[in-house]
Scaffold this motif. Structure first.
Motif, PDB file in Angstrom:
ATOM      1  N   TYR A 171       0.856  -1.187   0.000  1.00  0.00           N
ATOM      2  CA  TYR A 171       0.000   0.000   0.000  1.00  0.00           C
ATOM      3  C   TYR A 171       0.895   1.241   0.000  1.00  0.00           C
ATOM      4  O   TYR A 171       1.166   1.817   1.044  1.00  0.00           O
ATOM      5  N   PRO A 172       1.364   1.646  -1.172  1.00  0.00           N
ATOM      6  CA  PRO A 172       2.192   2.844  -1.272  1.00  0.00           C
ATOM      7  C   PRO A 172       1.382   4.088  -1.662  1.00  0.00           C
ATOM      8  O   PRO A 172       0.528   4.034  -2.542  1.00  0.00           O
ATOM      9  N   LEU A 173       1.693   5.189  -0.996  1.00  0.00           N
ATOM     10  CA  LEU A 173       1.119   6.498  -1.286  1.00  0.00           C
ATOM     11  C   LEU A 173       2.247   7.512  -1.430  1.00  0.00           C
ATOM     12  O   LEU A 173       3.346   7.298  -0.926  1.00  0.00           O
ATOM     13  N   GLU A 174       1.939   8.648  -2.046  1.00  0.00           N
ATOM     14  CA  GLU A 174       2.956   9.687  -2.234  1.00  0.00           C
ATOM     15  C   GLU A 174       2.665  10.976  -1.475  1.00  0.00           C
ATOM     16  O   GLU A 174       3.497  11.875  -1.417  1.00  0.00           O
ATOM     17  N   TRP A 175       1.504  11.084  -0.846  1.00  0.00           N
ATOM     18  CA  TRP A 175       1.026  12.389  -0.390  1.00  0.00           C
ATOM     19  C   TRP A 175       1.841  12.996   0.746  1.00  0.00           C
ATOM     20  O   TRP A 175       1.774  14.204   0.994  1.00  0.00           O
TER      21      TRP A 175
END
Length: 390
Positions: A171-175
């Motif tokens: 579960y990768p995010l960039e925010w």
């Protein structure tokens, strides 16, 4: 105060938090409306009482049922013959425990954001309250509401891919790739504060979603975990990236990656399950397709909406093939599942259909225990640690 039976009417919903500018509050309200099972009638929407009352007016809540705080809301709603049946808790993590406990003890059911609490002690105490009161507590592990996740679960249990060998979930995010918490981003600010978010950063915020999804689909229970946590943005007190190895009961192995600093990833939750005779792959950004590959080498794209899917999958599907369904519908499936469970309890019958397989108190307890084990593992040198609840 005894409530009227749920049969023949909408479930009366209250909300704590989720007011003006709150992303997740809007999602809860959309989900509650879509299948027409609930009516939002009361709330304590904001710590700023004036702003909360303004929001209540904009959402057609009667002025006398717009409360300045949750304690007042509990007191008055519990005393009303037409008081709320269930409350949605849409507040930061550190407030979940006292709010949920107060409503449960007042005889009001609860729908709570994840993770359930910031400490395992509080999660255990909440589980005890649920046990003692007989109330319902649903946890919004949203991604288990997707129809093809239910289908993946059914196919694994049906033996399509044989005995599970390996599970990979990410579960990768960039925010939060930069210090957005320093730029008046309130959603980020409390997520980097151990007093408000709990012991885990990315592992608590999104890693718990990934962990629940892997267990939900495979039915596997984690025997032990070994974790390597990292904080890449200077000044943060909690992890913004986590790598976790998982040993499951029965011999299967797993890998979990959660990240809030993965540039290029908007909401890239993905699950891959490999068995003795095949594999299944699902990605949240393409949720209407489940990919099956057999040992013989052929690949099948299983699409949402087909007539040959599992009965519970079909119960969670609203539109024909080719008409995409996504995040809001998945969240709605949880809300409709919670409604089905509440109505079944009210009528003293077994839960079936869309009310089956919904995340409840034990799922929340497992999530908090997982975070504890992961953080303990990292702090003790990436040693294997056993989650207290599986």
């Amino acid at each position: 105060m005894n409530r009227s039976p749920l049969n023949g009417r909408r479930i009366r919903l209250g909300m704590v938090g989720g007011g003006e500018g709150a992303y997740i509050g809007g999602i809860h309200r959309f989900a509650a409306r879509l299948d027409d099972q609930y009516e939002l009638v009361a709330g304590a929407f904001d710590v700023d009482a004036e702003r909360g009352h303004r929001f209540a007016t904009q959402n057609y809540i009667a002025p006398e049922r717009s409360y300045s705080d949750y304690a007042t809301m509990v007191q008055f709603e519990a005393a009303r013959a037409d008081g709320i049946d269930v409350v949605a808790i849409c507040t930061p993590n550190f407030t979940h425990f006292p709010i949920a406990k107060a409503f449960l003890e007042a005889g009001i059911d609860v729908i709570c954001e994840k993770p359930l609490t910031t400490t395992l002690q509080d999660a255990e105490a909440l589980a005890e309250v649920v046990s003692q009161t007989g109330r319902f507590l649903g946890v919004t592990y949203t991604y288990s509401g997707y129809p093809l996740i239910v289908e993946a679960r059914a196919r694994v249990q049906g033996g399509l891919i044989g005995k599970v060998r390996t599970v990979q979930v990410e579960y990768p995010l960039e925010w939060m790739a930069t210090g957005v918490e320093l730029k008046n981003n309130q959603q980020a600010a409390w997520r980097v504060d151990p007093q408000k978010n709990g012991r885990g950063g990315s592992i608590g915020d999104i890693g718990t979603h990934a962990y629940h999804l892997a267990g939900y689909v495979t039915g596997l229970k984690a025997e032990s975990v070994a974790a390597d946590l990292a904080t890449f943005v200077e000044g943060r007190a909690l992890d913004d990236n986590a790598h976790v190895l998982i040993r499951y009961e029965g011999g299967a192995r797993g890998m979990l990656w959660s990240s809030q600093v993965a540039i290029g990833c908007s909401n890239a939750l993905r699950l891959r399950v490999y068995g003795e005779t095949g594999s299944l792959t699902w990605a949240q950004e393409q949720p209407n397709e489940l990919i099956y590959t057999s040992l013989e080498g052929y690949t099948q794209i299983i699409k949402r909406g087909r007539d040959d899917l599992d009965a519970i999958t079909r119960a969670r599907t609203r539109t024909p093939p080719g008409h995409p369904e996504g995040y809001i519908e998945a969240f709605t499936n949880l809300y409709s599942g919670f409604a089905a469970a509440l109505r079944a309890r009210d009528e003293q019958r077994a839960v079936s259909g869309i009310g089956a397989l919904i995340p409840q108190i034990h799922d929340g307890l497992k999530g908090v225990a997982f975070v504890d084990a992961v953080v303990d593992s990292h702090q003790q040198g990436t040693v294997w640690k056993q989650p207290k609840y599986r």
